[in-house]
Design a protein around this motif. Structure first.
Motif, PDB file in Angstrom:
ATOM      1  N   ALA A  81       0.811  -1.219   0.000  1.00  0.00           N
ATOM      2  CA  ALA A  81       0.000   0.000   0.000  1.00  0.00           C
ATOM      3  C   ALA A  81       0.842   1.264   0.000  1.00  0.00           C
ATOM      4  CB  ALA A  81      -0.935  -0.028   1.223  1.00  0.00           C
ATOM      5  N   GLU A  82       2.130   1.159  -0.126  1.00  0.00           N
ATOM      6  CA  GLU A  82       3.026   2.306  -0.007  1.00  0.00           C
ATOM      7  C   GLU A  82       2.827   3.326  -1.120  1.00  0.00           C
ATOM      8  OE1 GLU A  82       6.941   0.677   0.078  1.00  0.00           O
ATOM      9  OE2 GLU A  82       6.764  -0.084   2.128  1.00  0.00           O
ATOM     10  N   SER A  83       2.499   2.804  -2.293  1.00  0.00           N
ATOM     11  CA  SER A  83       2.384   3.726  -3.432  1.00  0.00           C
ATOM     12  C   SER A  83       0.993   4.366  -3.546  1.00  0.00           C
ATOM     13  CB  SER A  83       2.694   2.959  -4.709  1.00  0.00           C
ATOM     14  OG  SER A  83       1.773   1.901  -4.857  1.00  0.00           O
ATOM     15  N   LEU A  84       0.074   4.062  -2.660  1.00  0.00           N
ATOM     16  CA  LEU A  84      -1.286   4.579  -2.753  1.00  0.00           C
ATOM     17  C   LEU A  84      -1.451   5.810  -1.874  1.00  0.00           C
ATOM     18  CD1 LEU A  84      -3.343   1.255  -2.741  1.00  0.00           C
ATOM     19  CD2 LEU A  84      -2.847   2.737  -4.685  1.00  0.00           C
ATOM     20  N   SER A  85      -2.325   6.656  -2.345  1.00  0.00           N
ATOM     21  CA  SER A  85      -2.680   7.855  -1.575  1.00  0.00           C
ATOM     22  C   SER A  85      -4.182   7.968  -1.606  1.00  0.00           C
ATOM     23  CB  SER A  85      -2.039   9.098  -2.202  1.00  0.00           C
ATOM     24  OG  SER A  85      -0.611   8.994  -2.223  1.00  0.00           O
ATOM     25  N   GLY A  93     -14.860 -11.654 -11.992  1.00  0.00           N
ATOM     26  CA  GLY A  93     -15.235 -10.262 -12.151  1.00  0.00           C
ATOM     27  C   GLY A  93     -14.222  -9.294 -11.595  1.00  0.00           C
ATOM     28  N   GLU A  94     -14.434  -7.980 -11.916  1.00  0.00           N
ATOM     29  CA  GLU A  94     -13.567  -6.901 -11.486  1.00  0.00           C
ATOM     30  C   GLU A  94     -14.436  -5.750 -10.927  1.00  0.00           C
ATOM     31  OE1 GLU A  94     -11.254  -5.608 -14.760  1.00  0.00           O
ATOM     32  OE2 GLU A  94      -9.972  -7.445 -14.840  1.00  0.00           O
ATOM     33  N   ALA A  95     -13.722  -4.854 -10.176  1.00  0.00           N
ATOM     34  CA  ALA A  95     -14.417  -3.678  -9.637  1.00  0.00           C
ATOM     35  C   ALA A  95     -13.425  -2.537  -9.533  1.00  0.00           C
ATOM     36  CB  ALA A  95     -15.020  -3.982  -8.257  1.00  0.00           C
ATOM     37  N   GLU A  96     -13.948  -1.313  -9.664  1.00  0.00           N
ATOM     38  CA  GLU A  96     -13.100  -0.124  -9.527  1.00  0.00           C
ATOM     39  C   GLU A  96     -13.415   0.505  -8.167  1.00  0.00           C
ATOM     40  OE1 GLU A  96     -13.680   2.501 -12.793  1.00  0.00           O
ATOM     41  OE2 GLU A  96     -12.657   1.142 -14.250  1.00  0.00           O
ATOM     42  N   ALA A  97     -12.362   1.058  -7.520  1.00  0.00           N
ATOM     43  CA  ALA A  97     -12.542   1.649  -6.186  1.00  0.00           C
ATOM     44  C   ALA A  97     -11.646   2.869  -6.051  1.00  0.00           C
ATOM     45  CB  ALA A  97     -12.225   0.609  -5.110  1.00  0.00           C
ATOM     46  N   GLU A  98     -12.002   3.671  -5.083  1.00  0.00           N
ATOM     47  CA  GLU A  98     -11.208   4.887  -4.817  1.00  0.00           C
ATOM     48  C   GLU A  98     -10.652   4.742  -3.402  1.00  0.00           C
ATOM     49  OE1 GLU A  98     -11.828   9.691  -4.380  1.00  0.00           O
ATOM     50  OE2 GLU A  98     -13.344   8.455  -5.367  1.00  0.00           O
ATOM     51  N   ILE A  99      -9.446   5.100  -3.226  1.00  0.00           N
ATOM     52  CA  ILE A  99      -8.764   4.955  -1.929  1.00  0.00           C
ATOM     53  C   ILE A  99      -9.220   6.119  -1.059  1.00  0.00           C
ATOM     54  CG2 ILE A  99      -6.551   4.805  -0.744  1.00  0.00           C
ATOM     55  CD1 ILE A  99      -7.218   2.430  -2.543  1.00  0.00           C
ATOM     56  N   ILE A 100      -9.759   5.784   0.045  1.00  0.00           N
ATOM     57  CA  ILE A 100     -10.199   6.834   0.957  1.00  0.00           C
ATOM     58  C   ILE A 100      -9.301   6.846   2.195  1.00  0.00           C
ATOM     59  CG2 ILE A 100     -12.597   6.739   0.189  1.00  0.00           C
ATOM     60  CD1 ILE A 100     -13.226   4.981   2.567  1.00  0.00           C
ATOM     61  N   GLY A 101      -8.420   5.888   2.272  1.00  0.00           N
ATOM     62  CA  GLY A 101      -7.493   5.858   3.375  1.00  0.00           C
ATOM     63  C   GLY A 101      -6.432   4.826   3.163  1.00  0.00           C
ATOM     64  N   VAL A 102      -5.230   5.183   3.644  1.00  0.00           N
ATOM     65  CA  VAL A 102      -4.120   4.214   3.476  1.00  0.00           C
ATOM     66  C   VAL A 102      -3.567   3.919   4.863  1.00  0.00           C
ATOM     67  CG1 VAL A 102      -1.847   3.764   2.532  1.00  0.00           C
ATOM     68  CG2 VAL A 102      -3.522   5.089   1.191  1.00  0.00           C
TER      69      VAL A 102
END
Length: 401
Positions: A370-374, A386-395
Motif C-alpha cells: 500500500a506504499e504507493s497509494l494515496s 469479475g472486477e471492480a473499480e474503487a477509490e482509496i479513501i485511506g491508506v
C-alpha cells in the motif's frame, strides 16, 4: 721184340675190344653227368656213372635225332650201344645208339620236359588266360567233322544257344599230321571271326591224345587272339592243350556248355531287367514330380506377385504399427498436456483468487503493498470472478517486519 707206335697200340686195343662180343650191343644202367649237346654237329657227349665208377659216352646226331626226350644231368637211364676205343686219345668209351629213362617211358619223360619248358616260357600262366565272352555271336570248333565230338557240340548248342553261329574247322585229331592240322584249324577259326574256339576230340587212349601234347598246338592256342576252350575228352589226365587253353573242359559237350550260355537264362534276366527298368522309371518319375512340386512351390514363393503380396502385407502391418504408434504418441502427449495443464492450473493466480483472494491494479501495475497509494487514488480490483473499480479513501501501512 719190335718197337710199336702209339697209334699201333691204340688200333690193336680197338680191334681187340671190337672182337669181344661181350662189349658189343650191350645195355648199361647209370646216371647222366657232364651232359653236352654240340650245337653244330648235334652229337651228344656225357658221362654215365654209378656210385663207384664212370664211363664216358657219345651219341652221334643220327641216333640222337630219334630220341623222344632231351637227356639231362642227373637223369637215370638205360643206354644201348657198344664199347670202342677213340684211337686219337687212346680212351675207350661207350658209343650209344639209344637211351631210355630208367623207370619211366621216354614219351612220359619227353612230355614232362615239354611241360617244364612251356611253363618257363609262360604258356601256362594264369595271367594270360582270357575270360570267355558272355554272348558269343560265332563259336568255332576245331575237331574231326566225322567224330562224335561234333555231334555232341551241335546237340548242346542247338539246345542251349540256338541264336549263335557254329563254325566247324575240320582237323585230324590223331596221327603224325594231326598237330599241324589242328594248328591250321585254329588259324581258320580265328580268321573266320569266331568269338571263342573249342579245340578237342572225343575220348581215346593216351596214345590217341598225343596230338594235343604237341608243342605246336600249345603255341597255336597261346598265340590265338580269341579265347580257346580245350576239350580232349578225358577226365583225369591233363594234356598240354588243356594247360595252354584259356579254359579246360573234360568233354566236348562240357566245352559247348562253357562256350554258350543257356539262352533261357537271358530271357529270364531280360524280364528281370525290364521290371527293374520300369520300376526305376517310375521311381525317377515320382522323384521328378516331387522335385517339380517343390520347385513350383519355391517359384511361387519367389514370384513377383507373391513378393508384392508379401510386401503389401508387410506394408499393411507397418501402417498399423505406425497408426498405433501415432495414436499412442498422441495419447501420451494428451496425458502430458493434461498433467502440465493441471500443474499450470494449480499455479494460476485465478486459482488463488477463487479461494477468496483478489488482485489490486493501479493502472496496469499489480500492487503488492500500500506504499504507493494515496487517498483519492483510483484502483482496479480483480476477484476470482469479475472486477471492480474503487477509490482509496485511506491508506494504512503495516509497519510489522
Amino acid at each position: 721184340m719190335p718197337v710199336l707206335t702209339v697209334a699201333q697200340i691204340n688200333r690193336y686195343i680197338s680191334f681187340k675190344i671190337k672182337e669181344d662180343k661181350n662189349l658189343q650191343g650191350i645195355m648199361v644202367r647209370g646216371e647222366i653227368s657232364n651232359f653236352t649237346c654240340h650245337y653244330r654237329s648235334g652229337h651228344l657227349y656225357f658221362t654215365l656213372k654209378d656210385k663207384d665208377c664212370a664211363l664216358k659216352a657219345v651219341m652221334f646226331a643220327s641216333a640222337a635225332s630219334r630220341l623222344k626226350f632231351q637227356p639231362e644231368d642227373g637223369m637215370a637211364v638205360i643206354v644201348s650201344g657198344s664199347i670202342s676205343v677213340y684211337e686219337r686219345d687212346g680212351a675207350y668209351q661207350l658209343y650209344v645208339t639209344d637211351i631210355q629213362p630208367d623207370g619211366a617211358g621216354a614219351a612220359s619223360v619227353a612230355l614232362e620236359q615239354l611241360k617244364k619248358k612251356l611253363s618257363k616260357e609262360g604258356i601256362f600262366d594264369t595271367a594270360h588266360k582270357r575270360p570267355l565272352p558272355v554272348m558269343p555271336a560265332k563259336i568255332g570248333a576245331v575237331t574231326s567233322v566225322s567224330g562224335a565230338a561234333v555231334r555232341d557240340i551241335v546237340n548242346v548248342l542247338s539246345r542251349r544257344y540256338p541264336i549263335g553261329e557254329l563254325y566247324l574247322a575240320n582237323a585230324l585229331v590223331q596221327g603224325e599230321n594231326a598237330p599241324d592240322s589242328i594248328c591250321r584249324g585254329i588259324l581258320k577259326a580265328e580268321a573266320a571271326g569266331c568269338d571263342v574256339i573249342i579245340v578237342g576230340r572225343g575220348g581215346g587212349s593216351s596214345e590217341d591224345l598225343n596230338a594235343f601234347n604237341s608243342e605246336k598246338v600249345a603255341y597255336a592256342i597261346y598265340n590265338c587272339k580269341v579265347p580257346v576252350i580245350s576239350a580232349v575228352g578225358h577226365e583225369t589226365d591233363f594234356t598240354i592243350a588243356d594247360l595252354a587253353a584259356d579254359m579246360r573242359a573234360p568233354t566236348p559237350s562240357a566245352a559247348a556248355e562253357l562256350a554258350a550260355p543257356q539262352v533261357q537264362q537271358f530271357y529270364e534276366k531280360l524280364e528281370i531287367l525290364e521290371r527293374r527298368m520300369k520300376n526305376g522309371a517310375l521311381a525317377v518319375t515320382d522323384r521328378a514330380g516331387d522335385r517339380l512340386v517343390s520347385l513350383n512351390s519355391r517359384l511361387s514363393v519367389q514370384s513377383p506377385e507373391n513378393r508384392l503380396k508379401i510386401g503389401g502385407e508387410r506394408l499393411g502391418g507397418l501402417e498399423k504399427r505406425l497408426e498405433l504408434a501415432v495414436m499412442k504418441l498422441i495419447a501420451d502427449r494428451e496425458q502430458l498436456l493434461a498433467r502440465r495443464a493441471a500443474q499450470l492450473d494449480s499455479l494460476s493466480p485465478l486459482k488463488v483468487l477463487s479461494r477468496g483472494y483478489s488482485l489490486v491494479y493501479q493502472g496496469e501495475k499489480l500492487l503488492s503493498t500500500a506504499e504507493s497509494l494515496s487517498c483519492g487514488d483510483k484502483v482496479r480490483i480483480r476477484f476470482g470472478t469479475g472486477e471492480a473499480e474503487a477509490e482509496i479513501i485511506g491508506v494504512k501501512e503495516n509497519n510489522e517486519n
